[in-house]
Design a protein around this motif. Structure first.
Motif, PDB file in Angstrom:
ATOM      1  N   ASP A  46       9.081  -4.437  28.605  1.00 28.09           N
ATOM      2  CA  ASP A  46       8.551  -4.169  30.402  1.00 28.09           C
ATOM      3  C   ASP A  46       7.670  -4.395  30.375  1.00 28.09           C
ATOM      4  O   ASP A  46       6.058  -4.079  29.920  1.00 28.09           O
ATOM      5  CB  ASP A  46       8.292  -2.302  29.959  1.00 28.09           C
ATOM      6  CG  ASP A  46       8.021  -1.474  31.345  1.00 28.09           C
ATOM      7  OD1 ASP A  46       6.550  -2.008  32.165  1.00 28.09           O
ATOM      8  OD2 ASP A  46       9.191  -1.372  32.384  1.00 28.09           O
ATOM      9  N   GLU A  47       6.795  -5.655  31.498  1.00 31.81           N
ATOM     10  CA  GLU A  47       5.486  -5.435  32.021  1.00 31.81           C
ATOM     11  C   GLU A  47       4.519  -4.812  32.317  1.00 31.81           C
ATOM     12  O   GLU A  47       3.159  -5.112  32.269  1.00 31.81           O
ATOM     13  CB  GLU A  47       5.818  -7.158  33.065  1.00 31.81           C
ATOM     14  CG  GLU A  47       6.803  -7.500  32.440  1.00 31.81           C
ATOM     15  CD  GLU A  47       6.608  -9.228  34.319  1.00 31.81           C
ATOM     16  OE1 GLU A  47       5.962  -9.499  33.744  1.00 31.81           O
ATOM     17  OE2 GLU A  47       7.527  -9.307  34.185  1.00 31.81           O
ATOM     18  N   ARG A  48       5.031  -3.697  33.003  1.00 29.10           N
ATOM     19  CA  ARG A  48       3.700  -2.894  33.145  1.00 29.10           C
ATOM     20  C   ARG A  48       3.029  -1.883  32.025  1.00 29.10           C
ATOM     21  O   ARG A  48       2.415  -1.775  32.203  1.00 29.10           O
ATOM     22  CB  ARG A  48       4.108  -1.410  34.626  1.00 29.10           C
ATOM     23  CG  ARG A  48       5.287  -1.861  35.794  1.00 29.10           C
ATOM     24  CD  ARG A  48       5.162  -1.202  36.631  1.00 29.10           C
ATOM     25  NE  ARG A  48       4.362  -0.275  37.035  1.00 29.10           N
ATOM     26  CZ  ARG A  48       4.964   1.103  37.982  1.00 29.10           C
ATOM     27  NH1 ARG A  48       6.161   1.331  38.567  1.00 29.10           N
ATOM     28  NH2 ARG A  48       3.601   1.979  38.095  1.00 29.10           N
ATOM     29  N   ARG A  49       4.374  -1.541  31.417  1.00 31.60           N
ATOM     30  CA  ARG A  49       3.652  -1.004  29.414  1.00 31.60           C
ATOM     31  C   ARG A  49       2.849  -1.850  29.339  1.00 31.60           C
ATOM     32  O   ARG A  49       1.675  -1.865  28.244  1.00 31.60           O
ATOM     33  CB  ARG A  49       4.515  -0.177  29.485  1.00 31.60           C
ATOM     34  CG  ARG A  49       5.560   0.438  30.112  1.00 31.60           C
ATOM     35  CD  ARG A  49       6.561   1.013  28.721  1.00 31.60           C
ATOM     36  NE  ARG A  49       5.684   2.149  27.908  1.00 31.60           N
ATOM     37  CZ  ARG A  49       6.789   2.040  26.497  1.00 31.60           C
ATOM     38  NH1 ARG A  49       7.824   1.587  26.687  1.00 31.60           N
ATOM     39  NH2 ARG A  49       6.899   2.924  25.761  1.00 31.60           N
ATOM     40  N   PHE A  50       3.417  -3.264  29.092  1.00 32.57           N
ATOM     41  CA  PHE A  50       2.469  -4.554  28.410  1.00 32.57           C
ATOM     42  C   PHE A  50       1.388  -4.475  29.050  1.00 32.57           C
ATOM     43  O   PHE A  50       0.100  -5.171  28.469  1.00 32.57           O
ATOM     44  CB  PHE A  50       3.633  -5.637  28.802  1.00 32.57           C
ATOM     45  CG  PHE A  50       2.834  -6.656  27.332  1.00 32.57           C
ATOM     46  CD1 PHE A  50       2.811  -6.838  26.706  1.00 32.57           C
ATOM     47  CD2 PHE A  50       2.055  -7.683  28.736  1.00 32.57           C
ATOM     48  CE1 PHE A  50       2.166  -7.799  25.414  1.00 32.57           C
ATOM     49  CE2 PHE A  50       1.674  -8.889  28.136  1.00 32.57           C
ATOM     50  CZ  PHE A  50       1.202  -8.547  26.313  1.00 32.57           C
ATOM     51  N   ASP A  51       0.957  -4.362  30.061  1.00 32.85           N
ATOM     52  CA  ASP A  51      -0.041  -4.007  31.036  1.00 32.85           C
ATOM     53  C   ASP A  51      -1.506  -3.784  30.420  1.00 32.85           C
ATOM     54  O   ASP A  51      -2.690  -3.480  30.111  1.00 32.85           O
ATOM     55  CB  ASP A  51      -0.517  -4.681  31.922  1.00 32.85           C
ATOM     56  CG  ASP A  51       0.067  -5.932  33.616  1.00 32.85           C
ATOM     57  OD1 ASP A  51       0.188  -7.181  32.601  1.00 32.85           O
ATOM     58  OD2 ASP A  51       0.684  -5.678  34.253  1.00 32.85           O
ATOM     59  N   ALA A  52      -0.907  -2.387  30.466  1.00 31.32           N
ATOM     60  CA  ALA A  52      -1.947  -1.368  29.983  1.00 31.32           C
ATOM     61  C   ALA A  52      -1.978  -1.293  28.600  1.00 31.32           C
ATOM     62  O   ALA A  52      -3.206  -1.309  27.595  1.00 31.32           O
ATOM     63  CB  ALA A  52      -0.947   0.175  29.834  1.00 31.32           C
TER      64      ALA A  52
END
Length: 396
Positions: A345-351
């Motif tokens: 998940d890109e948003r979770r990966f950003d975190a």
């Protein structure tokens, strides 16, 4: 030169556990640990593989005159090859003149002098290209990320192999009874419910130094794919124990121009010797870190653990998460756990990226349009069905 499996078929051969090849070629009696319980599984296995496309192709040419030695070797080795690859089997020829078209053979010509150690005997009438030479032969057919993934598998301590269903059931039953043999240092991994996964642990089959020496050898100068393999060797981090570790390392470690976060400099499965107090906590003398960044001035070392639902036969040798984390913290090592969902998940990966950046005392890359486009390209290559790593790879 004897008939020789090469290319994608050779890669599939090196992925296949020796236990499976032994069962297919010499039978269950060569593995006495299996006992009589294997007989019914063998019958089911035979019925299963006879329905595979490999066997249907073999049946279509069986009994016809076979002038090509490579095609004859494929037919003669059908039991083992049917569990490794599909037809047509990639076979190596040293000249175009002796190449023959056959329903079961896909010919590849290498007209140069063969590099030293490039062939490995399977039996008297068949050989397979070495892991290093195999990677050179497939290099031009893969995008750079997928080639790095292929290098990482053969230079890592894992293989990805999906057995036929009867074999899968047999291995699961033997694991449940505690009877699964340790065959050639290959061990399958199971999920928490005892189901066999497609990941097997084994010793590394090649080193990056060996690959580097091959691409620099005189016999490989000017070969198509040589430059890409040299670049892949520079990017690969040897020692990964699973596809998940390789994917995590690529997404976090590759530079921004290639779509990564730029947090390079880590090693896979780094052995950390524990101090006396840490040993008392962990009840072990050492532990291994999936992705490990060394301690530097101004920050502690960092261990990023790739958490999954799999465990191995030697699960009792693994530390509990709490004991392990406490022991490493006593050694001035931060511990971060990452899941596949956080990567996918890109948003979770950003975190996750921001967390790793903070632990490493660096800044995450600026999310420019160029960076995001490069990251999308990288993620498209990284998030694939690893079993089909060599299938339909985009060339770049």
């Amino acid at each position: 030169m004897e008939p020789t499996i090469c290319g994608a078929s050779a890669f599939a051969w090196w992925r296949t556990p020796p236990l499976i090849r032994t069962l297919a070629t010499r039978g269950w009696t060569d593995v006495p640990e299996l006992g009589s319980s294997a007989e019914k599984a063998l019958e089911a296995h035979v019925a299963c593989v006879r329905e595979l496309p490999f066997w249907r192709a073999v049946a279509s040419v069986t009994g016809r005159p076979c002038e090509d030695a490579s095609a004859y070797a494929v037919l003669n080795s059908s039991p083992s090859l049917s569990l490794c690859t599909d037809v047509p089997v990639d076979m190596l020829y040293t000249t175009r003149d002796n190449r023959r078209r056959a329903a079961v053979v896909h010919p590849h010509v290498w007209s140069r002098e063969l590099p030293a150690g490039s062939l490995v005997k399977v039996h008297d009438a068949l050989a397979v290209t070495s892991p290093a030479f195999t990677l050179l032969l497939i290099a031009a057919t893969l995008s750079l990320p997928r080639l790095v993934m292929a290098v990482s598998e053969l230079a890592g301590s894992f293989a990805v192999y999906e057995p036929p269903e009867p074999i899968r059931r047999l291995l699961e039953e033997m694991q449940a009874r505690g009877e699964l043999p340790d065959f050639g240092s290959w061990r399958p991994a199971f999920d928490r419910a005892g189901r066999l996964s497609d990941v097997w642990s084994r010793p590394a089959l090649v080193t990056c130094d060996r690959l580097g020496a091959l691409v620099e050898s005189g016999s490989c100068r000017g070969v198509r794919g040589r430059g890409r393999l040299a670049e892949a060797v520079r990017l690969a981090v040897a020692g990964a124990a699973s596809p998940f570790e390789v994917q995590t390392g690529m997404l976090l470690g590759w530079d921004e121009a290639r779509g990564g976060e730029g947090y390079g400099g880590f090693s896979h499965n780094r052995r950390v010797a524990l101090s006396d107090p840490a040993r008392r906590l962990a009840r072990r003398s050492c532990c291994y870190c999936d992705l490990y960044w060394e301690k530097q001035e101004g920050r502690d070392a960092l261990d990023l653990e790739c958490k999954s639902a799999l465990h191995h036969n030697n699960e009792t040798s693994y530390l509990s998460d709490a004991d392990r984390a406490a022991a490493l913290q006593l050694m001035d090592t931060e511990v971060v756990e990452a899941t596949y969902g956080q990567l996918a998940d890109e948003r979770r990966f950003d975190a996750l990226s921001h967390l790793v950046a903070r632990k490493l005392a660096v800044s995450p890359p600026v999310r420019t349009a160029e960076f995001l486009a490069a990251r999308r390209r990288l993620r498209k290559d990284v998030f694939i069905d690893w079993r089909a790593l060599l299938a339909a790879s985009p060339r770049a």
